[in-house]
Design a protein around this motif. Structure first.
Motif, PDB file in Angstrom:
ATOM      1  N   PHE A  29     -35.575  88.679 -74.514  1.00  0.00           N
ATOM      2  CA  PHE A  29     -36.013  87.550 -73.548  1.00  0.00           C
ATOM      3  C   PHE A  29     -36.920  86.694 -73.426  1.00  0.00           C
ATOM      4  CE2 PHE A  29     -33.051  91.239 -71.764  1.00  0.00           C
ATOM      5  CZ  PHE A  29     -32.256  90.520 -71.267  1.00  0.00           C
ATOM      6  N   LEU A  30     -38.115  87.216 -74.527  1.00  0.00           N
ATOM      7  CA  LEU A  30     -39.288  85.908 -74.074  1.00  0.00           C
ATOM      8  C   LEU A  30     -39.098  85.418 -75.598  1.00  0.00           C
ATOM      9  CD1 LEU A  30     -41.810  89.809 -74.284  1.00  0.00           C
ATOM     10  CD2 LEU A  30     -41.140  87.480 -72.814  1.00  0.00           C
ATOM     11  N   ILE A  31     -38.579  85.487 -75.740  1.00  0.00           N
ATOM     12  CA  ILE A  31     -38.187  84.427 -77.293  1.00  0.00           C
ATOM     13  C   ILE A  31     -36.937  83.201 -76.740  1.00  0.00           C
ATOM     14  CG2 ILE A  31     -37.465  83.559 -79.685  1.00  0.00           C
ATOM     15  CD1 ILE A  31     -39.903  85.456 -79.274  1.00  0.00           C
ATOM     16  N   THR A  32     -37.570  82.064 -76.501  1.00  0.00           N
ATOM     17  CA  THR A  32     -36.348  81.201 -76.060  1.00  0.00           C
ATOM     18  C   THR A  32     -35.422  80.308 -77.561  1.00  0.00           C
ATOM     19  OG1 THR A  32     -38.604  79.025 -76.986  1.00  0.00           O
ATOM     20  CG2 THR A  32     -38.010  80.198 -74.229  1.00  0.00           C
ATOM     21  N   ASP A  33     -35.902  80.603 -78.149  1.00  0.00           N
ATOM     22  CA  ASP A  33     -35.953  79.996 -79.889  1.00  0.00           C
ATOM     23  C   ASP A  33     -34.302  81.403 -79.959  1.00  0.00           C
ATOM     24  OD1 ASP A  33     -34.434  79.189 -82.487  1.00  0.00           O
ATOM     25  OD2 ASP A  33     -36.393  78.945 -83.455  1.00  0.00           O
ATOM     26  N   GLN A  34     -32.932  80.779 -79.626  1.00  0.00           N
ATOM     27  CA  GLN A  34     -31.903  81.476 -80.501  1.00  0.00           C
ATOM     28  C   GLN A  34     -31.746  81.945 -81.645  1.00  0.00           C
ATOM     29  OE1 GLN A  34     -29.994  82.873 -77.733  1.00  0.00           O
ATOM     30  NE2 GLN A  34     -31.870  82.716 -76.963  1.00  0.00           N
ATOM     31  N   TYR A  35     -32.647  81.508 -82.120  1.00  0.00           N
ATOM     32  CA  TYR A  35     -31.635  81.549 -84.222  1.00  0.00           C
ATOM     33  C   TYR A  35     -33.795  82.396 -84.372  1.00  0.00           C
ATOM     34  CZ  TYR A  35     -33.221  80.357 -89.489  1.00  0.00           C
ATOM     35  OH  TYR A  35     -32.838  81.603 -90.681  1.00  0.00           O
ATOM     36  N   ILE A  36     -34.619  82.996 -83.925  1.00  0.00           N
ATOM     37  CA  ILE A  36     -35.499  83.477 -84.097  1.00  0.00           C
ATOM     38  C   ILE A  36     -34.381  84.974 -83.554  1.00  0.00           C
ATOM     39  CG2 ILE A  36     -37.657  85.121 -84.004  1.00  0.00           C
ATOM     40  CD1 ILE A  36     -38.559  82.076 -83.376  1.00  0.00           C
ATOM     41  N   VAL A  37     -33.675  84.905 -82.393  1.00  0.00           N
ATOM     42  CA  VAL A  37     -33.330  86.439 -81.751  1.00  0.00           C
ATOM     43  C   VAL A  37     -31.988  86.352 -83.266  1.00  0.00           C
ATOM     44  CG1 VAL A  37     -31.506  87.272 -80.466  1.00  0.00           C
ATOM     45  CG2 VAL A  37     -33.512  85.828 -79.880  1.00  0.00           C
ATOM     46  N   THR A  38     -31.199  85.501 -83.701  1.00  0.00           N
ATOM     47  CA  THR A  38     -30.149  86.111 -84.959  1.00  0.00           C
ATOM     48  C   THR A  38     -30.724  86.391 -86.479  1.00  0.00           C
ATOM     49  OG1 THR A  38     -29.289  83.973 -83.896  1.00  0.00           O
ATOM     50  CG2 THR A  38     -28.524  84.974 -86.196  1.00  0.00           C
ATOM     51  N   VAL A  39     -31.791  85.996 -86.384  1.00  0.00           N
ATOM     52  CA  VAL A  39     -32.646  86.063 -87.841  1.00  0.00           C
ATOM     53  C   VAL A  39     -33.671  88.128 -86.932  1.00  0.00           C
ATOM     54  CG1 VAL A  39     -34.688  86.978 -88.974  1.00  0.00           C
ATOM     55  CG2 VAL A  39     -33.830  84.354 -88.419  1.00  0.00           C
ATOM     56  N   ALA A  40     -33.519  88.685 -86.408  1.00  0.00           N
ATOM     57  CA  ALA A  40     -34.173  89.821 -85.665  1.00  0.00           C
ATOM     58  C   ALA A  40     -32.438  90.747 -85.348  1.00  0.00           C
ATOM     59  CB  ALA A  40     -34.884  89.730 -84.359  1.00  0.00           C
ATOM     60  N   THR A  41     -31.478  90.004 -85.810  1.00  0.00           N
ATOM     61  CA  THR A  41     -30.638  90.904 -85.642  1.00  0.00           C
ATOM     62  C   THR A  41     -30.190  91.160 -86.973  1.00  0.00           C
ATOM     63  OG1 THR A  41     -29.444  90.196 -83.395  1.00  0.00           O
ATOM     64  CG2 THR A  41     -27.611  90.651 -84.788  1.00  0.00           C
ATOM     65  N   LEU A  42     -30.119  90.041 -87.666  1.00  0.00           N
ATOM     66  CA  LEU A  42     -30.074  90.536 -88.923  1.00  0.00           C
ATOM     67  C   LEU A  42     -30.975  91.670 -90.057  1.00  0.00           C
ATOM     68  CD1 LEU A  42     -28.268  89.720 -91.727  1.00  0.00           C
ATOM     69  CD2 LEU A  42     -29.634  87.968 -92.077  1.00  0.00           C
ATOM     70  N   GLY A  43     -32.214  91.751 -89.126  1.00  0.00           N
ATOM     71  CA  GLY A  43     -32.864  92.023 -89.725  1.00  0.00           C
ATOM     72  C   GLY A  43     -32.297  93.861 -89.217  1.00  0.00           C
ATOM     73  N   GLY A  44     -31.903  93.881 -87.840  1.00  0.00           N
ATOM     74  CA  GLY A  44     -31.814  94.772 -87.313  1.00  0.00           C
ATOM     75  C   GLY A  44     -29.955  95.429 -88.124  1.00  0.00           C
ATOM     76  N   VAL A  45     -29.597  95.105 -88.884  1.00  0.00           N
ATOM     77  CA  VAL A  45     -28.532  95.396 -89.978  1.00  0.00           C
ATOM     78  C   VAL A  45     -29.282  95.755 -90.874  1.00  0.00           C
ATOM     79  CG1 VAL A  45     -26.052  94.210 -91.500  1.00  0.00           C
ATOM     80  CG2 VAL A  45     -26.663  93.630 -89.548  1.00  0.00           C
ATOM     81  N   TYR A  46     -30.268  94.995 -91.449  1.00  0.00           N
ATOM     82  CA  TYR A  46     -30.751  95.930 -92.809  1.00  0.00           C
ATOM     83  C   TYR A  46     -31.627  97.203 -92.849  1.00  0.00           C
ATOM     84  CZ  TYR A  46     -29.456  91.855 -95.486  1.00  0.00           C
ATOM     85  OH  TYR A  46     -28.784  91.356 -96.347  1.00  0.00           O
ATOM     86  N   ALA A  47     -31.653  97.552 -91.285  1.00  0.00           N
ATOM     87  CA  ALA A  47     -32.590  98.669 -91.119  1.00  0.00           C
ATOM     88  C   ALA A  47     -31.340  99.319 -90.962  1.00  0.00           C
ATOM     89  CB  ALA A  47     -33.518  98.298 -89.366  1.00  0.00           C
ATOM     90  N   ILE A  48     -30.493  98.896 -90.276  1.00  0.00           N
ATOM     91  CA  ILE A  48     -29.611 101.155 -91.059  1.00  0.00           C
ATOM     92  C   ILE A  48     -29.567 100.949 -92.208  1.00  0.00           C
ATOM     93  CG2 ILE A  48     -27.294 101.024 -90.075  1.00  0.00           C
ATOM     94  CD1 ILE A  48     -27.108  98.636 -87.615  1.00  0.00           C
TER      95      ILE A  48
END
Length: 334
Positions: A29-48
């Motif tokens: 909600f705080l990040i307006t750039d959707q690309y950063i949210v996409t990178v964070a999602t990929l980070g979540g996959v690698y975190a698992i």
């Protein structure tokens, strides 16, 4: 400074956890750039993936270079079941876990009696075998071109088709993985795993069968990697053998080494760092990989055991509470 931070963290662990969860929920909600949210999602996959690998490499002490194979098995299972049979997301995710678990059993039963470098070489060979099958079995996997048209995750009619929705889904999977492994390591099975890692001869003398604990840790780790693969397939809508190569196995291993072996929070931190750093350094382009590598070397030199390696918050809290109790007792006597 680092000791003060970890001490404060240990003493206020619940508060830190709540604040962290609030930040993670508020992040998209705080990040307006959707690309950063996409990178964070990929980070979540690698975190698992990093947490699941830490179960066998950190807590069990088995160095595996084939973790990407289980990730790939899960991804291809979900892709094939969803595109060819029309299975829904929940069922493909469960199937990804089960099939990866079966592959973990098939690899683990004959090889976990090995140790050290021999077992590491076997896991490396397994990764290459799976990648070769994915590349050459064109009638099933699509070969080098991969599988396309994988539907987005859908649960009870709700489609996760935006970066924010996908982010929250992977966040839930990350939290569930963290809780599962934490509960596992706090159980009798977890204590047995740790005992085998620290001194398997003493463990055997106490009646702990090291092969049993090794195979259990191995298959649970494989199943979690398969779950990450199932989610990844639906998230990307396209997979190919290039996504599950040996390079990916070394990347996941690097994450847990930098974050700290045997520390789940360290695994998450390592995954986020190694996924975020290339994006942060993207404007430098030509020097990006050089700076990226140099930063990794600095981290390893400064903290050989990893950022949170050898950090046990429970022990730190007990130590501090004991110290404070002694101080109060001394004041009363005075």
């Amino acid at each position: 400074m680092f000791n003060k931070i970890t001490t404060a963290w240990a003493l206020h662990r619940r508060t830190v956890t709540i604040v962290t969860l609030v930040i993670l929920v508020a992040f998209p909600f705080l990040i307006t750039d959707q690309y950063i949210v996409t990178v964070a999602t990929l980070g979540g996959v690698y975190a698992i993936l990093a947490m699941s690998l830490n179960l066998i490499s950190g807590f069990m002490g088995i160095t595996s270079l084939g973790h990407a194979a289980f990730w790939g098995v899960g991804a291809y299972t979900a892709a094939l079941l969803s595109t060819k049979l029309g299975w829904p997301f929940i069922l493909t995710l469960i199937a990804s876990c089960v099939v990866a678990l079966v592959f973990g059993v098939l690899l683990g039963l004959p090889t976990l009696r090995l140790s050290g470098r021999y077992l590491t070489i076997v896991t490396l060979a397994f990764c290459e075998i799976i990648r070769t099958i994915e590349t050459n079995w064109k009638s099933l996997t699509g070969g080098a071109t991969g599988i396309t048209g994988i539907p987005k995750p859908e649960i009870f009619g709700y489609v996760f088709n935006t970066p924010m929705k996908i982010y929250f889904l992977v966040l839930v999977l990350c939290i569930l993985t963290y809780i599962l492994i934490t509960r596992l390591m706090d159980s009798r099975l977890g204590r047995g795993i740790t005992a085998v890692r620290d001194d398997y001869i003493a463990a055997q003398a106490m009646g702990i069968k090291d092969s049993r604990y090794k195979i259990m840790a191995f298959v649970i780790s494989a199943a979690l990697a398969g779950m990450a693969g199932g989610f990844y397939a639906h998230y990307m809508s396209f997979i190919s053998p290039l996504s599950f190569s040996f390079d990916q196995s070394t990347l996941i291993l690097s994450m847990i080494i930098i974050g700290g072996l045997g520390n789940l929070t360290g695994s998450v931190i390592g995954a986020v760092l190694l996924i975020a750093l290339p994006e942060v350094l993207r404007p430098l382009m030509a020097w990006r990989q050089v700076i990226y590598g140099a930063l990794l070397v600095v981290v390893i030199l400064c903290k050989p055991s990893g950022i949170l390696g050898k950090v046990n918050l429970k022990h730190i809290k007990q130590r501090e509470l004991f110290k404070r109790g002694k101080e109060k007792e001394g004041e009363v006597k005075a």
